[in-house]
Design a protein around this motif. Structure first.
Motif, PDB file in Angstrom:
ATOM      1  N   ARG A   1      41.632 -35.414 -30.207  1.00  0.00           N
ATOM      2  CA  ARG A   1      41.838 -36.864 -30.318  1.00  0.00           C
ATOM      3  C   ARG A   1      41.600 -37.329 -31.754  1.00  0.00           C
ATOM      4  NH1 ARG A   1      41.835 -38.222 -24.780  1.00  0.00           N
ATOM      5  NH2 ARG A   1      42.109 -36.227 -23.744  1.00  0.00           N
TER       6      ARG A   1
ATOM      7  N   ILE B   1      47.861 -38.436 -22.243  1.00  0.00           N
ATOM      8  CA  ILE B   1      47.319 -37.148 -22.680  1.00  0.00           C
ATOM      9  C   ILE B   1      46.493 -36.497 -21.576  1.00  0.00           C
ATOM     10  CG2 ILE B   1      45.723 -36.075 -24.316  1.00  0.00           C
ATOM     11  CD1 ILE B   1      46.661 -38.100 -26.385  1.00  0.00           C
ATOM     12  N   ASP B   2      45.679 -37.279 -20.896  1.00  0.00           N
ATOM     13  CA  ASP B   2      44.860 -36.721 -19.813  1.00  0.00           C
ATOM     14  C   ASP B   2      45.737 -36.159 -18.701  1.00  0.00           C
ATOM     15  OD1 ASP B   2      42.538 -37.424 -21.141  1.00  0.00           O
ATOM     16  OD2 ASP B   2      42.477 -39.418 -20.233  1.00  0.00           O
TER      17      ASP B   2
ATOM     18  N   TRP C   1      50.957 -32.102 -29.305  1.00  0.00           N
ATOM     19  CA  TRP C   1      51.637 -33.369 -29.570  1.00  0.00           C
ATOM     20  C   TRP C   1      53.146 -33.225 -29.433  1.00  0.00           C
ATOM     21  CZ3 TRP C   1      48.976 -37.579 -29.310  1.00  0.00           C
ATOM     22  CH2 TRP C   1      47.605 -37.536 -29.571  1.00  0.00           C
TER      23      TRP C   1
END
Length: 292
Positions: free
Chosen positions: A152, A130-131, A119
């Protein structure tokens, strides 16, 4: 003062007489020099005393060098004039001991760090998807980016705030006026990046609410808006044989000052202003600006 000559980096032989201790015993001073640690001078003008088995710091001499010395029940602190801690000692029985190999203000540099917090990298990379970050790490497309695995189990607050939008205003599907000039929408935009052939960089846009007929008046300066409006006022009223009843605009200084209030009062015109930061209330002319 100390009896260990190995602590000195520059030692000068000097017979400074004798040093008397608290129990009235004395010892001979045989030299003076500086003590350094990691290339940094810690204490200057330290006496080398013959056969002294302990290293002693004089509180009075520290104070003479404009240092601050604080004692508490369990520790003592020595600070410089900027209140930066130089030494920190712990109390052992009735003696406060300072270890030179544990100096608070040592010159230590961090040359590298490795943080694999996914993060944190999400924030460093401007809140990328994020991907996408996982794909960049997997294919090693970004130098120094470790292979990350996102769990997640949380939501990025900044991303949520950034995607929030105001509740949209419901469209108005009918015209609330019954004749031309009953309501005029006013707005002024500029300066534009390029000037017109006449050297104008501002445009004064007026839209009739009933017919949606639009007048665009080009201005060199914003303060010309009132003068242009007065000329148009007489022309369109004579042309249509109708009177202007209401005006609606934002809270721009060119509408709240510069002659508009007095003009409206003199001619019996009601001037409505939209709420600050709610351009939707003057949306008819704002939409026209986008078209222009």
């Amino acid at each position: 003062m100390t009896g260990d000559a190995s602590l000195f980096t520059n030692l000068k032989s000097k017979n400074s007489g004798k040093v008397t201790f608290g129990d009235n015993n004395n010892a001979k001073s045989i030299g003076i020099g500086d003590i350094r640690k990691n290339g940094e001078t810690l204490i200057k003008n330290v006496l080398l005393v013959d056969n002294l088995n302990y290293n002693l710091l004089s509180v009075s001499q520290l104070c003479d060098k404009n240092l601050y010395v604080f004692f508490s029940k369990h520790e003592c602190l020595i600070l410089d004039k900027n209140h930066v801690i130089l030494f920190k000692g712990a109390r052992h029985n009735d003696v406060y001991v300072i270890h030179l190999d544990k100096i608070i203000n040592s010159n230590v540099k961090c040359l590298t760090t490795s943080i694999d917090n996914p993060w944190l990298w999400h924030r460093r990379l401007c809140h990328f998807n994020i991907d996408l970050i996982e794909k960049l790490a997997k294919k090693e497309l970004v130098g120094g980016l470790p292979k990350l695995k996102f769990f997640r189990n949380k939501i990025c607050d900044a991303c949520q705030f950034g995607k929030q939008v105001k509740i949209s205003f419901k469209p108005k599907n009918f015209v609330s006026t019954h004749k031309p000039l009953e309501l005029l929408h006013l707005d002024l935009f500029g300066p534009t990046q390029h000037a017109s052939l006449g050297g104008c960089k501002y445009a004064f846009v007026i839209v009739d609410d009933y017919s949606r007929y639009t007048w665009v008046l080009f201005l060199v300066h914003k303060n010309e808006a009132f003068e242009k409006f007065v000329k148009l006022f007489s022309k369109i009223q004579n042309l249509l044989n109708l009177k202007i009843i209401r005006l609606r605009s934002d809270n721009g200084a060119e509408f709240k000052f510069g002659g508009f209030p007095e003009f409206c009062d003199h001619n019996g015109i009601s001037h409505e202003f939209s709420v600050v930061r709610v351009p939707q209330q003057n949306g008819v002319v704002e939409r026209k600006n986008r078209t222009l």
